[in-house]
Design an enzyme around this catalytic site. Structure first.
Site, PDB file in Angstrom:
ATOM      1  N   TYR A 149     -70.056 -43.749 -51.941  1.00  0.00           N
ATOM      2  CA  TYR A 149     -68.772 -44.275 -51.259  1.00  0.00           C
ATOM      3  C   TYR A 149     -67.938 -45.314 -52.370  1.00  0.00           C
ATOM      4  CZ  TYR A 149     -66.186 -45.666 -47.035  1.00  0.00           C
ATOM      5  OH  TYR A 149     -65.081 -45.919 -45.937  1.00  0.00           O
ATOM      6  N   ASP A 206     -65.674 -55.756 -41.798  1.00  0.00           N
ATOM      7  CA  ASP A 206     -64.609 -54.800 -41.191  1.00  0.00           C
ATOM      8  C   ASP A 206     -63.495 -55.578 -40.568  1.00  0.00           C
ATOM      9  OD1 ASP A 206     -65.537 -52.003 -41.037  1.00  0.00           O
ATOM     10  OD2 ASP A 206     -67.304 -53.075 -40.116  1.00  0.00           O
ATOM     11  N   GLU A 244     -68.643 -40.008 -39.851  1.00  0.00           N
ATOM     12  CA  GLU A 244     -69.268 -41.058 -40.111  1.00  0.00           C
ATOM     13  C   GLU A 244     -69.313 -41.977 -38.759  1.00  0.00           C
ATOM     14  OE1 GLU A 244     -67.208 -43.443 -43.295  1.00  0.00           O
ATOM     15  OE2 GLU A 244     -68.479 -45.397 -42.734  1.00  0.00           O
TER      16      GLU A 244
END
Lengths: 406, 268
Positions: free
Chosen positions: B175, B60, B49
């Site tokens: 995911y 993030d 990834e």
């Protein structure tokens, strides 16, 4: 540039998926999707609930102090020698700016949704103060994210938030201003999804925020319309408001969008000048892109990285703009212009001396446009400006810019 | 069969879960990042990834934020990220590469142009953090045509009512974001993750990779027992951040990937 067809009404947006033409939308992480869908559902129900509206109206009247005055700025009008200038006195609201209108609305929504913790981002600190205020009033714990740079230039507001019981968290990432505070608030929200309500302060972010912030701020334009009718027996000829994210502007503009005789002007911050690259004029000098949950005009480089905005006014120092403004720009309904730091400072001082009003640096931008524009208008042209906040918070910045030491 | 399908089929045959290693393109610089990426398969990564740096990585945590900033400071761009993929693909035709990032740089390049360039470079899938199913139609069209998977994300807030919307049009793998939070946050509870993956697998026919908060070989092994792959990101980019030289960054990342791969391979 995107071309938007002229719609039958400028007041029908957003569509059911949260878009204003090609702008707006819901560009958020999957974790937040169920939350914003839930928020939309609750907001739409609250909007049609007479009890909610009555409660909101009660707080706006008795706590915020609405309606805010419509004021004829007689000496400024004489000085400029053209258009007849009115101020919508949002700076007289509790906490000193228009931000409280939206915060009261959203905290009632948070209460209705059973949330128990409040977060917000702030630039100038006005939205942070307004959020800390309503959080105190309704007994919610409250965390305010604020860029380190903004904390430095808005110290009085930081202390106000702390006095109100909020925790101010300094954001040290990126440009350490409003956009980074918003990133950090989104990170908090994604972490504390179960109990936290995020009070976004401007008419931007993922749907339904641009819509609900606009609706809560539209009280400005709705009141002004009725007050102008009473004062002059007619509509104003032009509206002027400053734009960072654009909540005070959309609040004033929205009720007038379908009145074709009313010319509408939004004023962006040109900072040191558009040509220097150091500005916050996303419509004048940006391109459409996606940030903070919505598609809108953004300041960005060739690679699509967000560039740092600059304005002397912390409240305008943001590289984007609310999506409805992006759409109103493309459709031509609103004319967006820009004003530099220097011009805004001059307007700040003129207003203080002629009207005995210290305007915030944000509406000083709108005022600076009026200084340019009003002299060219006939005396029967009625120009209505949103005096969106008071300048007490800015005295340090202004002193610094004027070379005075406090 | 796509590279992603082939890899998960192979893992199934081997009776084990995969390790997805996340690093950021251009961190600490493009040349070193290329060396890091090129050594990942040998170190034990089953899928790669690759982060596309962005100034405002809203989902993030500090580790990936810093990694993104290091990359941007060293001159990373979307085009250079694609060049890195092409360079890798010239040497390795089997390890899937999934690009992870935010929508604006792609929007800025132009969706069709981006997909064409990604296809040309040998990209297999895309994880665009701020592009939920409601907004990904414009990118998904050209991506599907080019055979590039749009990897959808499911999270602890994705309830039974929401899951069908996430799975509709999903391809490659799903995911699963194991926690509500940002990358690099607290480690997930493997039992809770097992239940969630089990629930998702009732309707999801795709392999399920689990990420967010996994940093040690033990944690990776625990996830590998309950999912089809474990994703490790923040712990790897932290190794880059801690390195004093480019060589050290390469050694540190590959070292941790080896240990994580041992954990994953010994899990079942």
């Amino acid at each position: 540039m995107n071309v938007t067809q002229r719609p039958n009404s400028f007041r029908i947006g957003p569509d059911p998926t949260g878009h204003f033409g090609g702008y707006g939308g819901r560009y958020v992480a999957e974790t937040l999707m169920p939350l914003i869908l839930d928020l939309e559902k609750h907001y739409l129900a609250a909007k049609d609930d007479a009890a909610f509206q009555a409660e909101l109206g009660g707080y706006l009247k008795h706590y915020v102090g609405r309606p805010s005055a419509l004021y004829y700025a007689e000496r400024l009008t004489q000085h400029l020698g053209g258009a007849k200038i009115y101020f919508k006195r949002e700076e007289l609201n509790h906490t000193g700016a228009h931000k409280i209108n939206n915060c009261v609305g959203q905290i009632l929504l948070a209460k209705r949704m059973g949330k128990t913790r409040i977060i917000a981002e702030t630039g100038a600190g006005q939205h942070g103060v307004a959020t800390a205020t309503v959080a105190a009033r309704f007994g919610f714990p409250c965390v305010i994210y604020m860029g380190e740079v903004d904390i430095e230039r808005q110290k009085p507001n930081v202390f106000r938030m702390e006095l109100l019981g909020a925790e101010v968290r300094a954001v040290k990432s990126g440009s350490r201003t409003l956009k980074d505070a918003m990133n950090e608030a989104l990170r908090d929200w994604v972490t504390n999804v179960h109990d936290t309500y995020y009070i976004i302060g401007t008419a931007a972010g993922p749907h339904p925020y641009p819509m609900l912030v606009r609706d809560f701020q539209a009280v400005i334009g709705n009141e002004a319309k009725a007050q102008m009718q009473e004062a002059e027996g007619r509509l104003p000829d032009s509206l002027v408001a400053c734009i960072g994210g654009g909540s005070n502007a959309i609040g004033l503009f929205h009720p007038f969008l379908d009145d074709p005789s009313v010319e509408i002007i939004g004023v962006e911050a040109a900072g040191h000048g558009i040509e220097t690259g150091q500005h916050a004029a996303s419509l004048s000098a940006g391109r459409p892109g996606v940030l903070h949950g919505n598609r809108t005009y953004l300041l960005q480089d060739d690679d699509g990285q967000i560039t740092e905005a600059h304005s002397i006014s912390a409240g305008l120092d943001y590289p984007g703009i609310g999506p409805e403004h992006a759409w109103l720009n493309d459709s031509g309904r609103v004319n967006y212009v820009s004003v530099t730091d220097k011009e805004a400072l001059a307007a700040f001082q003129l207003c203080a001396r002629l009207e005995g009003i210290l305007p915030a640096l944000e509406p000083s931008h709108a005022l600076a446009h009026i200084m340019r524009d009003a002299p060219n208008r006939p005396r029967d042209h009625i120009m209505l400006m949103n005096m969106s906040g008071r300048g007490d918070k800015d005295v340090f910045t202004v002193a610094d810019a004027m070379g005075s030491k406090l | 069969m796509s590279r992603i399908e082939a890899r998960f089929a192979q893992l199934k045959k081997e009776g084990r879960a995969g390790l997805v290693a996340f690093v950021t393109a251009g961190d600490p610089d493009m040349a070193t990042a290329a060396r890091i990426v090129e050594g990942l398969p040998a170190a034990g990564a089953d899928l790669i990834e690759l982060g596309m740096p962005f100034t405002d990585p809203m989902a993030d945590g500090p580790a990936v934020q810093l990694s993104s900033l290091r990359a941007l400071k060293s001159g990373a761009t979307l085009n250079k990220t694609l060049e890195l993929v092409a360079r890798f693909r010239a040497k390795d035709q089997t390890t899937p590469i999934v690009l992870m990032g935010y929508y604006n740089p792609i929007h800025n390049k132009g969706l069709e142009a981006f997909i064409a360039a990604a296809k040309q470079a040998g990209v297999d899938g895309l994880i665009i953090v701020d592009l939920p199913p409601e907004e990904d139609g414009a990118l998904r069209g050209p991506a599907v045509k080019a055979g590039i998977d749009i990897i959808r994300l499911a999270t602890p807030t994705t309830d039974a009512a929401r899951l069908p919307a996430v799975l509709e049009g999903a391809s490659g793998f799903l995911y699963y974001v194991s926690i509500t939070g940002i990358t690099g946050a607290a480690a997930p509870d493997a039992d809770v993750v097992a239940k969630a993956v089990g629930r998702i697998k009732q309707t999801c026919k795709l392999p399920v990779a689990v990420g967010f908060g996994i940093r040690t070989p033990e944690q990776a092994a625990a996830i590998a027992r309950v999912a089809d792959a474990a994703v490790v990101g923040s712990a790897l980019v932290n190794e880059v951040g801690a390195a004093k030289t480019p060589d050290e960054a390469v050694t540190r990342v590959h070292g941790l990937v080896q240990r994580l791969a041992e954990g994953v391979r010994s899990a079942r």
